[in-house]
Motif scaffolding. Structure first.
Motif, mmCIF file in Angstrom:
data_model
loop_
_atom_site.group_PDB
_atom_site.id
_atom_site.type_symbol
_atom_site.label_atom_id
_atom_site.label_comp_id
_atom_site.label_asym_id
_atom_site.label_seq_id
_atom_site.Cartn_x
_atom_site.Cartn_y
_atom_site.Cartn_z
ATOM 1 N N THR A 33 16.011 -2.524 -8.265
ATOM 2 C CA THR A 33 14.946 -3.253 -9.015
ATOM 3 C C THR A 33 13.876 -2.702 -9.330
ATOM 4 O O THR A 33 13.276 -2.658 -10.318
ATOM 5 C CB THR A 33 14.821 -4.470 -8.020
ATOM 6 N N ILE A 34 13.139 -2.037 -8.131
ATOM 7 C CA ILE A 34 11.911 -1.467 -8.271
ATOM 8 C C ILE A 34 11.821 -0.255 -9.213
ATOM 9 O O ILE A 34 10.880 0.191 -10.014
ATOM 10 C CB ILE A 34 11.232 -1.042 -7.099
ATOM 11 N N ASN A 35 12.913 0.491 -9.430
ATOM 12 C CA ASN A 35 13.393 1.891 -10.054
ATOM 13 C C ASN A 35 13.142 1.609 -11.560
ATOM 14 O O ASN A 35 12.814 2.485 -12.090
ATOM 15 C CB ASN A 35 14.663 2.453 -9.781
ATOM 16 N N LYS A 36 13.620 0.395 -12.266
ATOM 17 C CA LYS A 36 13.197 0.207 -13.398
ATOM 18 C C LYS A 36 11.699 0.094 -13.850
ATOM 19 O O LYS A 36 11.607 -0.156 -15.014
ATOM 20 C CB LYS A 36 14.196 -1.018 -13.903
ATOM 21 N N ILE A 37 10.977 -0.017 -12.836
ATOM 22 C CA ILE A 37 9.449 -0.269 -13.206
ATOM 23 C C ILE A 37 8.927 0.934 -13.898
ATOM 24 O O ILE A 37 9.230 2.163 -13.327
ATOM 25 C CB ILE A 37 8.645 -0.712 -11.945
ATOM 26 N N THR A 38 8.174 0.689 -14.969
ATOM 27 C CA THR A 38 7.577 1.896 -15.712
ATOM 28 C C THR A 38 5.942 1.563 -16.024
ATOM 29 O O THR A 38 5.439 2.638 -16.719
ATOM 30 C CB THR A 38 8.231 2.178 -17.183
ATOM 31 N N TYR A 39 5.471 0.434 -15.259
ATOM 32 C CA TYR A 39 4.250 0.302 -15.337
ATOM 33 C C TYR A 39 3.534 0.835 -14.140
ATOM 34 O O TYR A 39 4.131 0.950 -13.212
ATOM 35 C CB TYR A 39 3.678 -1.271 -15.616
ATOM 36 N N PRO A 40 2.339 1.198 -13.996
ATOM 37 C CA PRO A 40 1.693 1.614 -12.804
ATOM 38 C C PRO A 40 1.412 0.758 -11.524
ATOM 39 O O PRO A 40 1.308 -0.510 -11.761
ATOM 40 C CB PRO A 40 0.032 2.142 -13.243
ATOM 41 N N MET A 41 1.879 1.224 -10.466
ATOM 42 C CA MET A 41 1.971 0.357 -9.132
ATOM 43 C C MET A 41 0.727 1.066 -8.315
ATOM 44 O O MET A 41 0.823 2.506 -8.064
ATOM 45 C CB MET A 41 3.109 0.649 -8.571
ATOM 46 N N ILE A 42 -0.386 0.502 -8.264
ATOM 47 C CA ILE A 42 -1.695 0.821 -7.553
ATOM 48 C C ILE A 42 -1.509 0.454 -6.338
ATOM 49 O O ILE A 42 -1.158 -0.459 -5.832
ATOM 50 C CB ILE A 42 -2.737 0.275 -8.472
ATOM 51 N N GLY A 43 -1.834 1.639 -5.410
ATOM 52 C CA GLY A 43 -1.767 1.548 -4.132
ATOM 53 C C GLY A 43 -3.645 1.241 -3.688
ATOM 54 O O GLY A 43 -4.336 1.819 -4.271
ATOM 55 N N ASP A 44 -3.562 0.179 -2.856
ATOM 56 C CA ASP A 44 -4.972 -0.487 -2.515
ATOM 57 C C ASP A 44 -5.129 -0.422 -1.005
ATOM 58 O O ASP A 44 -5.350 -1.537 -0.387
ATOM 59 C CB ASP A 44 -5.301 -1.722 -3.065
ATOM 60 N N PRO A 45 -4.905 0.697 -0.276
ATOM 61 C CA PRO A 45 -4.887 0.582 1.207
ATOM 62 C C PRO A 45 -6.081 0.305 1.986
ATOM 63 O O PRO A 45 -6.157 -0.375 2.870
ATOM 64 C CB PRO A 45 -4.131 1.873 1.650
#
Length: 189
Positions: free
Chosen positions: A90-102
């Motif tokens: 499911t997540i593999n099809k994402i092409t938009y940015p995934m921001i890390g906010d640790p």
């Protein structure tokens, strides 16, 4: 939330995102001069979150046609986003940015931090080209969001920006009638 963030400018931030197989820098400057969605979710490798992110991925092309960039944000690191992207169909099809906010800076800027858990609420923000928040939606952790409804809200926000003397009534869909607020309408709707 003690005060509304509607029509306020996005606060400064800089972070690293996982995007199209690479780590990229993202900042508040990237949310200017175009429409943006900042889509907070609690955590990678969970249950409701992948259904929402997958729904966004399935509708991403429609958002792009409207000139909208989508940014998914969680308090996970960008490395975790990559691992989840590699591990989940499911997540593999994402092409938009995934921001890390640790550090939680972005999550706190948008006032969706669950302090006791160090996680984000399910918060959705539609931001106009001036960097101002036009739509806010916050759901309880066990209630997933709909990309189709978000598309409708983006279209309405874009329409009223382009047509400042009109407003979109409830359930408005693109191409339907809008309203032009006036004294003549008072009490007639």
């Amino acid at each position: 939330m003690s005060t509304s963030l509607i029509n306020t400018e996005v606060k400064p931030f800089s972070a690293t995102a996982f995007h199209n197989g690479e780590f990229v820098d993202v900042s508040d400057a990237d949310l200017r001069d175009k429409w943006s969605i900042v889509f907070f979710y609690p955590a990678d490798f969970t249950f409701v979150c992948p259904t929402e992110l997958g729904d966004l991925a399935d509708n991403y092309e429609e958002f792009q046609k409207l000139g909208v960039e989508v940014y998914a944000v969680s308090t996970d690191k960008h490395f975790t986003h990559k691992a989840w992207h590699d591990a989940s169909e499911t997540i593999n099809k994402i092409t938009y940015p995934m921001i890390g906010d640790p550090t939680g800076v972005i999550t706190r800027n948008f006032e969706v931090m669950i302090e006791e858990d160090g996680l984000a609420e399910r918060g959705t923000f539609v931001i106009d080209p001036d960097g101002k928040i036009q739509v806010i939606e916050i759901n309880a952790g066990n209630i997933g969001r709909s990309a189709t409804e978000l598309l409708r809200k983006v279209k309405a926000a874009q329409y009223v920006r382009a047509n400042p003397n009109e407003v979109c009534p409830a359930k408005w869909e693109e191409g339907e009638a809008t309203l032009a607020p006036s004294l003549d309408l008072v009490g007639k709707i």
